[in-house]
Scaffold this motif. Structure first.
Motif, mmCIF file in Angstrom:
data_model
loop_
_atom_site.group_PDB
_atom_site.id
_atom_site.type_symbol
_atom_site.label_atom_id
_atom_site.label_comp_id
_atom_site.label_asym_id
_atom_site.label_seq_id
_atom_site.Cartn_x
_atom_site.Cartn_y
_atom_site.Cartn_z
ATOM 1 N N PRO A 192 2.350 52.030 76.734
ATOM 2 C CA PRO A 192 2.845 50.790 76.196
ATOM 3 C C PRO A 192 3.130 49.877 77.404
ATOM 4 O O PRO A 192 2.895 48.760 77.215
ATOM 5 N N ASP B 109 4.451 45.332 75.822
ATOM 6 C CA ASP B 109 5.162 45.479 74.739
ATOM 7 C C ASP B 109 4.419 45.778 73.133
ATOM 8 O O ASP B 109 3.323 45.953 73.311
ATOM 9 N N LEU B 110 5.229 46.113 72.266
ATOM 10 C CA LEU B 110 4.452 46.208 71.039
ATOM 11 C C LEU B 110 3.642 45.097 70.647
ATOM 12 O O LEU B 110 2.402 45.482 70.006
ATOM 13 N N THR C 154 -0.298 45.494 69.518
ATOM 14 C CA THR C 154 -0.999 44.865 68.251
ATOM 15 C C THR C 154 -2.018 43.981 68.442
ATOM 16 O O THR C 154 -2.853 43.929 67.959
ATOM 17 N N LEU D 92 1.075 56.548 71.003
ATOM 18 C CA LEU D 92 1.900 55.862 71.774
ATOM 19 C C LEU D 92 2.738 56.428 72.686
ATOM 20 O O LEU D 92 3.470 57.308 72.024
ATOM 21 N N PHE E 238 8.517 54.323 73.413
ATOM 22 C CA PHE E 238 8.978 52.921 73.385
ATOM 23 C C PHE E 238 10.473 52.818 72.731
ATOM 24 O O PHE E 238 11.115 51.835 72.397
ATOM 25 N N VAL F 247 13.781 50.755 69.049
ATOM 26 C CA VAL F 247 12.954 50.286 70.078
ATOM 27 C C VAL F 247 13.535 49.616 71.180
ATOM 28 O O VAL F 247 14.579 48.936 70.936
ATOM 29 N N PHE G 137 10.312 46.483 75.088
ATOM 30 C CA PHE G 137 9.066 46.751 74.043
ATOM 31 C C PHE G 137 8.923 45.845 72.964
ATOM 32 O O PHE G 137 8.002 45.462 72.297
ATOM 33 N N ASP H 138 8.550 44.527 65.274
ATOM 34 C CA ASP H 138 7.281 44.227 65.805
ATOM 35 C C ASP H 138 6.502 45.792 65.610
ATOM 36 O O ASP H 138 5.194 45.560 65.446
ATOM 37 N N PHE H 139 7.429 46.880 65.579
ATOM 38 C CA PHE H 139 6.525 48.159 65.383
ATOM 39 C C PHE H 139 6.101 48.233 64.105
ATOM 40 O O PHE H 139 4.989 48.486 63.984
ATOM 41 N N MET I 167 2.869 46.190 64.064
ATOM 42 C CA MET I 167 1.689 46.918 64.728
ATOM 43 C C MET I 167 1.163 48.127 63.637
ATOM 44 O O MET I 167 -0.146 48.047 63.627
#
Length: 541
Positions: free
Chosen positions: A18, A31-32, A36, A52, A55, A73, A77, A82-83, A86
């Motif tokens: 990442p 970053d995440l 994405t 991955l 993170f 997170v 990241f 955000d995770f 993704m």
């Protein structure tokens, strides 16, 4: 077993580091949101899953492999939102998400360790591996850290030593304590509930140590072999500091948890020297532990027909009902294009040959970011290093930063399109020339070859889930058959610098070429003709 629950068997996995994939904030680190943004590229390769690297929240002493909160997170990241975004986009594109789980050790800043070191009688006093010194004040035994020096660090608060197989800031968790196992499984459940499809278990055979702390015996090796070792860790036979029988008990508990959820899978990283395949066999057999494991057998400098044949044979002999995941590169080793390209040979040719071989092996396969571009190892100055392993052993060992440099997306853009700021590691000019935008619509590029090979593999059941039979061939030729049902493929790889003509074994009929990408070998009757570094894949009559 339905097809969905068996998705991991023969799957193709793409590893993302990442920190080096895509930066969207300009701070120089990936970053995440960046991952994405680039999932379309990954999907275009024709892989099944994305692994991955960590993170999680971390002080980043070992680039995230020192976790201070297993359920958060790290702000560098992004966020849990955000995770989740993704995961949703990956699933929309038909990609599964596998995340790293670093369970053998934590950061020394994890609240568990902060409490554990505070006294010998608090609720978490036994959550890490603590031991009194020997009468002379020295460490409890002779165990060594992979990152250099003793595997024991003195703590002035408890007035005891604690175990660390890696950095001193990565204390080992005590898996002999059932509460530790339960807490780690709760963290795994947290991510399962968020929709992850699987886990890559870091240093999976390091979880449990010998409770009596017996010394490791020396490893028998020649004087010449010792002179090749940069790290004294390699001098020991690691009988007691890892790969203990109690490890299997935890892996069974892990599998029970995984089985509560549909279509989830696990792959373990096994680093166990000469015993690695025996460990893979133990960890993946019986259908009640790991789904699959990978070893370091193909992550070294040896790339020959004899070596690959030896690895295949050893796996097929040792691992009767388990499963392996083959990889040629990852975030811990020199990129395979650099390791395996001979003087005078084109790195692009090495890259194309290697992905063809990887795609034909029996097992699941893992591709490390950038290898689909044919990236070579980056040459970095000592002043640019971030990896503590490389800093510790420089210049005998230059560390892992050379394979972790940022992904080049646009040849003419600042930092290769990775970031608008200063990248955390330099982007080599040679990598910019191989950027995605340079290769995207070029028919003979390494990127095009990866896409074509992986597409071909996905459409051939013998390559995805079939059996393998090693065949006799000339010294530089690896020859084997893959079969599933009534379908049977002949796979041939010439590792040598000279063209080779060879007769197929009498028991085989002819083999008709099937249009395998970049395969220039031909079949005339039962005579196989292979150019230097040549490939042939044909359907056996």
């Amino acid at each position: 077993m339905n097809a969905l629950s068996d998705w991991w068997r023969g799957c193709a996995i793409y590893q993302v580091y990442p920190r080096s994939y895509q930066d969207t904030t300009g701070d120089g680190s990936g970053d995440l949101k960046g991952i994405t943004r680039r999932l379309g590229h990954i999907a275009s390769l024709g892989v099944d899953a994305v692994w991955l690297s960590p993170f999680f929240k971390s002080p980043m002493a070992d680039m995230g492999y020192d976790v201070s909160d297993y359920c958060a997170v790290d702000p560098m990241f992004g966020t849990l939102d955000d995770f989740d975004a993704m995961i949703a986009e990956a699933h929309r594109l038909g990609l599964r998400i596998i995340i790293d789980q670093v369970l053998s050790h934590s950061s020394d800043r994890h609240p568990w360790f902060v409490e554990s070191r505070a006294s010998r009688k608090n609720p978490k006093a036994d959550w890490y591996v603590w031991a009194d010194p020997r009468p002379d004040g020295s460490a409890p035994n002779n165990w060594l850290s992979i990152f250099g020096g003793p595997a024991w660090e003195w703590d002035s608060m408890r007035k005891q030593y604690y175990l660390h197989n890696f950095l001193a800031s990565q204390p080992d968790l005590n898996f002999h304590n059932p509460d530790v196992q339960q807490a780690l499984l709760a963290a795994v459940r947290f991510w399962l509930d968020r929709g992850v499809d699987g886990f890559r278990l870091d240093t999976v055979n390091f979880y449990v140590h010998d409770k009596t702390l017996r010394d490791n015996p020396p490893l028998r090796m020649s004087k010449a072999a010792k002179q090749k070792q940069t790290n004294p860790y390699e001098y020991q036979n690691h009988l007691h500091d890892k790969t203990q029988p109690e490890n299997l008990v935890f892996l069974k508990r892990f599998r029970v948890l995984l089985n509560e959820y549909d279509n989830r899978a696990s792959v373990g990283e096994v680093g166990d020297g000469q015993r690695s395949l025996q460990t893979v066999a133990a960890y993946t057999s019986g259908g009640d532990k790991l789904n699959m494991s990978y070893t370091f057998d193909m992550l070294g400098p040896d790339f020959s027909a004899a070596h690959v044949k030896k690895c295949i044979s050893a796996f097929e002999t040792s691992v009767t009902d388990g499963w392996i995941c083959w990889a040629f590169s990852n975030h811990d080793v020199i990129r395979h294009v650099t390791r395996w390209t001979k003087p005078g040979q084109s790195p692009a040719a090495t890259a194309k040959f290697a992905i063809a071989l990887l795609a034909c092996l029996r097992g699941s396969i893992c591709i490390y970011q950038g290898e689909e571009l044919g990236l070579e190892e980056a040459e970095l100055a000592f002043e640019d290093l971030v990896d503590p392993y490389g800093i510790r052993f420089w210049p005998g060992f230059k560390g892992r930063d050379g394979c972790r440099t940022p992904m080049p997306w646009q040849a003419e853009a600042h930092a290769g399109g990775f970031t608008t700021g200063k990248p955390w590691l330099p982007v080599p000019e040679a990598h910019r020339a191989l950027a995605v935008d340079r290769q995207d619509n070029t028919a003979d590029s390494v990127l095009a070859c990866y896409r074509e090979v992986l597409k071909f593999r996905r459409g051939e059941q013998p390559l995805v889930k079939g059996s393998i039979e090693l065949l006799d061939g000339p010294q530089d030729v690896l020859l084997f058959a893959r079969a599933a049902g009534n379908e049977k493929l002949l796979c041939a790889f010439n590792f040598g610098d000279e063209a080779i003509n060879t007769e197929l074994p009498p028991e085989l009929g002819g083999a008709a070429a099937v249009g395998f990408p970049n395969a220039e070998g031909t079949m005339e009757g039962k005579t196989l003709r292979l150019p230097p570094v040549g490939i042939f894949v044909g359907r056996i009559a």
